[in-house]
Design a protein around this motif. Sequence first.
Motif, mmCIF file in Angstrom:
data_model
loop_
_atom_site.group_PDB
_atom_site.id
_atom_site.type_symbol
_atom_site.label_atom_id
_atom_site.label_comp_id
_atom_site.label_asym_id
_atom_site.label_seq_id
_atom_site.Cartn_x
_atom_site.Cartn_y
_atom_site.Cartn_z
ATOM 1 N N LYS A 123 0.831 -1.208 0.000
ATOM 2 C CA LYS A 123 0.000 0.000 0.000
ATOM 3 C C LYS A 123 0.866 1.259 0.000
ATOM 4 N N ILE A 124 1.953 1.216 0.738
ATOM 5 C CA ILE A 124 2.835 2.378 0.828
ATOM 6 C C ILE A 124 3.531 2.636 -0.509
ATOM 7 N N VAL A 170 -2.885 6.778 4.984
ATOM 8 C CA VAL A 170 -3.319 6.314 6.304
ATOM 9 C C VAL A 170 -3.604 4.823 6.203
ATOM 10 N N ILE A 171 -2.899 4.038 7.020
ATOM 11 C CA ILE A 171 -3.087 2.588 7.048
ATOM 12 C C ILE A 171 -3.366 2.189 8.484
ATOM 13 N N GLN A 172 -4.532 1.592 8.703
ATOM 14 C CA GLN A 172 -4.924 1.172 10.053
ATOM 15 C C GLN A 172 -4.719 2.309 11.060
ATOM 16 N N ARG A 173 -5.200 3.475 10.691
ATOM 17 C CA ARG A 173 -5.170 4.692 11.508
ATOM 18 C C ARG A 173 -3.786 5.308 11.680
ATOM 19 N N ASP A 174 -2.772 4.684 11.109
ATOM 20 C CA ASP A 174 -1.428 5.258 11.175
ATOM 21 C C ASP A 174 -1.182 6.122 9.945
ATOM 22 N N PRO A 272 9.223 7.774 6.477
ATOM 23 C CA PRO A 272 9.540 6.804 7.541
ATOM 24 C C PRO A 272 8.379 5.825 7.724
ATOM 25 N N VAL A 273 8.688 4.528 7.692
ATOM 26 C CA VAL A 273 7.635 3.518 7.744
ATOM 27 C C VAL A 273 7.991 2.436 8.764
#
Length: 365
Positions: A123-124, A170-174, A272-273
């Motif tokens: 996804k990123i 935004v992935i799982q609220r992050d 940053p991931v």
Amino acid sequence: MIALIMAGGIGTRFWPLSTQENPKQFLNILGEKSMIRQTVDRILPQIKSEDIYVVTNISQASLVRKHLPELPEDNIISEPYGRNTAACIGLAAIILNKKYPAEETMLVLAADHFIGKQTKFLKIIDYCSNFVKEEKKLLTFGIQPHYPATGYGYIESGKEISSDESRRIVIQRDEYPIYNVKQFKEKPDLETAKDFIASGNFAWNSGMFLWRIDSILQAFEEFMPELNFKLGEIKKCLADDPAGIAKIYKDIPSIPIDIGVMEKADNTVVIPVDIDWNDIGSWKTVAEMMDKDENGNFFSAAALSIDSKNNYVLSTQKDKPIAIIGIEDCAIVETTDALLICKKDKAQDVKRIVNILEKRKNARQ
């Protein structure tokens, strides 16, 4: 989006299992599949096999074909000599520039990384591909640090350039903002690494990148004119003069892409991931990732252990029992040709053994 996988290394830190004939990226170090096979499988849901390319040393091209039979033969790009990451990325870029539109995006990965959170990673990279296509940025993936590592380089974030919330993924609220790169820092000592972590502005340098084809070619022209000139000469030889390519390639300086381009360009950005990333740099790293027994030991085959803790034991000789007594914090790796025993915190020095063995071999010739 195109994927370019860099797979030309020898993996000297993984001797004696990793050799010039069968380097680390082709070994089943983590699981039942080779590392290069895992790397390709990781991105196949997002990128078609015909758009996945591997750049490797010419001596390893047959291994790539063996491990990745679904890749078209032309998707294996062979370097006549190893000349570090700037050269291999440049070689691939001029080849891809003839096959794809200049604005196509190019994801650059290493063949020997581990990524645990694969769905999040896909996804990123999809989000970042759209971003760099629009913004013409040179993007690097930073890894959100969870301890003061001294074995990685660091990237310091500058101003956020995705401050408009609609532009953040935004992935799982992050949320994952993208920042201008303020500076790259080499591997620090422990105290400096602690300061980096405390500041909250630093990420580990993963060595993974994403950019448009024309963006990286423009960067070579601006910041690495010598390499850019050599690439221009190689373009003239691509169709029918492999000997000419080898002659030109031999004189290319060995420079990492970080030093040659990323530290100089003013359009570098970092995201940053947290993707459960690891560059699998030594036997110590592998040991940390394995399931262990109640004493912290990992054994790949039948073993006897007395008063021994926190050891990593790997043997290719499945019918030969291994016994350890009073051993702690060691990596023990046995093949048909050699045996390695070292403290895990000295695992980075295994490459020194390889250098010594190479010098002895050359002296005998």
